[in-house]
Design an enzyme around this catalytic site. Structure first.
Site, PDB file in Angstrom:
ATOM      1  N   ARG A  82       0.843  -1.187   0.000  1.00  0.00           N
ATOM      2  CA  ARG A  82       0.000   0.000   0.000  1.00  0.00           C
ATOM      3  C   ARG A  82       0.882   1.243   0.000  1.00  0.00           C
ATOM      4  O   ARG A  82       1.756   1.405   0.859  1.00  0.00           O
ATOM      5  CB  ARG A  82      -0.925  -0.008   1.238  1.00  0.00           C
ATOM      6  CG  ARG A  82      -1.888   1.150   1.304  1.00  0.00           C
ATOM      7  CD  ARG A  82      -2.968   1.058   0.232  1.00  0.00           C
ATOM      8  NE  ARG A  82      -3.786  -0.148   0.371  1.00  0.00           N
ATOM      9  CZ  ARG A  82      -3.964  -1.031  -0.599  1.00  0.00           C
ATOM     10  NH1 ARG A  82      -3.385  -0.876  -1.779  1.00  0.00           N
ATOM     11  NH2 ARG A  82      -4.717  -2.098  -0.403  1.00  0.00           N
ATOM     12  N   GLU A  86      -2.205   6.223  -0.803  1.00  0.00           N
ATOM     13  CA  GLU A  86      -3.464   5.566  -0.493  1.00  0.00           C
ATOM     14  C   GLU A  86      -3.483   5.008   0.927  1.00  0.00           C
ATOM     15  O   GLU A  86      -4.135   3.999   1.222  1.00  0.00           O
ATOM     16  CB  GLU A  86      -3.768   4.480  -1.524  1.00  0.00           C
ATOM     17  CG  GLU A  86      -3.951   5.060  -2.923  1.00  0.00           C
ATOM     18  CD  GLU A  86      -4.878   4.258  -3.813  1.00  0.00           C
ATOM     19  OE1 GLU A  86      -5.560   3.338  -3.314  1.00  0.00           O
ATOM     20  OE2 GLU A  86      -4.932   4.562  -5.019  1.00  0.00           O
ATOM     21  N   HIS A 142      -8.285   3.757  -2.615  1.00  0.00           N
ATOM     22  CA  HIS A 142      -8.563   4.204  -1.248  1.00  0.00           C
ATOM     23  C   HIS A 142      -8.555   5.724  -1.184  1.00  0.00           C
ATOM     24  O   HIS A 142      -7.603   6.359  -1.627  1.00  0.00           O
ATOM     25  CB  HIS A 142      -7.521   3.654  -0.277  1.00  0.00           C
ATOM     26  CG  HIS A 142      -7.388   2.160  -0.313  1.00  0.00           C
ATOM     27  ND1 HIS A 142      -6.752   1.512  -1.349  1.00  0.00           N
ATOM     28  CD2 HIS A 142      -7.819   1.208   0.547  1.00  0.00           C
ATOM     29  CE1 HIS A 142      -6.804   0.209  -1.121  1.00  0.00           C
ATOM     30  NE2 HIS A 142      -7.438  -0.001   0.012  1.00  0.00           N
ATOM     31  N   LYS A 169     -11.951  -3.451  -5.233  1.00  0.00           N
ATOM     32  CA  LYS A 169     -11.980  -2.999  -3.833  1.00  0.00           C
ATOM     33  C   LYS A 169     -11.945  -1.476  -3.766  1.00  0.00           C
ATOM     34  O   LYS A 169     -11.069  -0.835  -4.349  1.00  0.00           O
ATOM     35  CB  LYS A 169     -10.785  -3.576  -3.059  1.00  0.00           C
ATOM     36  CG  LYS A 169     -10.742  -3.124  -1.595  1.00  0.00           C
ATOM     37  CD  LYS A 169      -9.432  -3.506  -0.949  1.00  0.00           C
ATOM     38  CE  LYS A 169      -9.368  -2.961   0.478  1.00  0.00           C
ATOM     39  NZ  LYS A 169      -8.006  -3.041   1.050  1.00  0.00           N
ATOM     40  N   GLN A 235     -11.647  -0.618  11.580  1.00  0.00           N
ATOM     41  CA  GLN A 235     -11.667  -2.082  11.602  1.00  0.00           C
ATOM     42  C   GLN A 235     -12.069  -2.599  12.979  1.00  0.00           C
ATOM     43  O   GLN A 235     -11.621  -2.104  14.000  1.00  0.00           O
ATOM     44  CB  GLN A 235     -10.294  -2.651  11.228  1.00  0.00           C
ATOM     45  CG  GLN A 235      -9.997  -2.620   9.754  1.00  0.00           C
ATOM     46  CD  GLN A 235      -8.624  -3.179   9.426  1.00  0.00           C
ATOM     47  OE1 GLN A 235      -7.902  -3.639  10.309  1.00  0.00           O
ATOM     48  NE2 GLN A 235      -8.260  -3.116   8.165  1.00  0.00           N
TER      49      GLN A 235
END
Length: 254
Positions: A82, A86, A142, A169, A235
């Site tokens: 990643r 992002e 993202h 995604k 999360q």
């Protein structure tokens, strides 16, 4: 939605599958996290290699992958670098990003590779190179600042499929409840209106936490839970996530 099968896991049907990311810096800690994840209800694992202190050393990456594959056995493994743009830990040139992803695909030790679809103009070619190596691709985007308009989110998910991603995604940051509803509506429209492959969507932070458990209703096929350190805002703990998903599933069956 057209489901896909990764090892023994069917993605795109039933209860959203739980993925737990590994976000550690050293090989020792990465492997320890993998061992602990195997004791949880996680059905697949993401190695966020951008956290790894030797991510630019391909042989070190391969060594970790070899040991991860042994520990995880038949749990599918998603490999991700990643980038900073992002929300990740890695400042990386596209040429190096491409090199690492292709080298990882060559090992056959991972089941899926994440590719940031807006990272570079040559991303479509990279995805095709990965597909030629028989690698499943998760196209990703993202936005840690805002939630785009519903139409734009659907266009992004559609573009990911157009350039060859097996799973699309999208993660966005809500400013209010309407943003969360827009993300859920875009997801549901992809499921009911288009002949699409599996999609993963989430509205981040505490405002969007409902999106992480509502996949069976709205069409997101994977949800990310944490075991210790989270890889993104909002999360839930993997055990709590499993419990909520099962409660919702059983209620929907009644």
């Amino acid at each position: 939605m057209n489901p896909i099968k990764v090892r023994n896991l069917e993605i795109g049907t039933g209860i959203p599958k739980i993925c737990v990311p590994i976000v550690d810096k050293t090989k020792e800690d990465i492997l320890q996290s993998a061992t602990e994840i195997c004791k949880t209800p996680a059905e697949l694992v993401e190695w966020r290699a951008d956290w790894f202190e030797q991510v630019f050393e391909i042989e070190a990456v391969k060594e970790v992958l070899h040991d991860l594959r042994t520990i995880l056995e038949e749990r599918p493994l998603l490999f991700t670098i990643r980038t900073k743009n992002e929300g990740g830990e890695c400042e990386i040139r596209f040429s190096k990003y491409r090199e690492i992803l292709l080298q990882v695909a060559q090992t056959k030790l991972v089941d899926m590779i994440d590719v940031e679809v807006y990272l570079h103009e040559q991303v479509p070619e990279l995805i095709q190179e990965l597909k030629e190596k028989e690698m499943m691709v998760v196209g990703s985007n993202h936005d840690f600042e805002k939630t785009p308009q519903k139409r734009e989110m659907m266009q992004t998910l559609g573009y990911m499929q157009y350039i060859g991603a097996d799973i699309s995604k999208l993660a966005v940051m809500p400013q209010n409840k309407q943003d969360v509803l827009a993300l859920l509506s875009a997801t549901e429209n992809m499921l009911t209106t288009y002949e699409s492959g599996p999609v993963i969507t989430m509205s981040m932070s505490s405002k969007g936490c409902v999106s992480r458990v509502a996949g069976e209703t709205f069409g997101s096929c994977v949800t990310f839970g944490s075991l210790g350190k989270a890889s993104a805002p909002g999360q839930m703990n993997v055990w709590d996530l499993k419990k909520v998903l099962e409660i919702l599933h059983h209620t929907m069956e009644e």
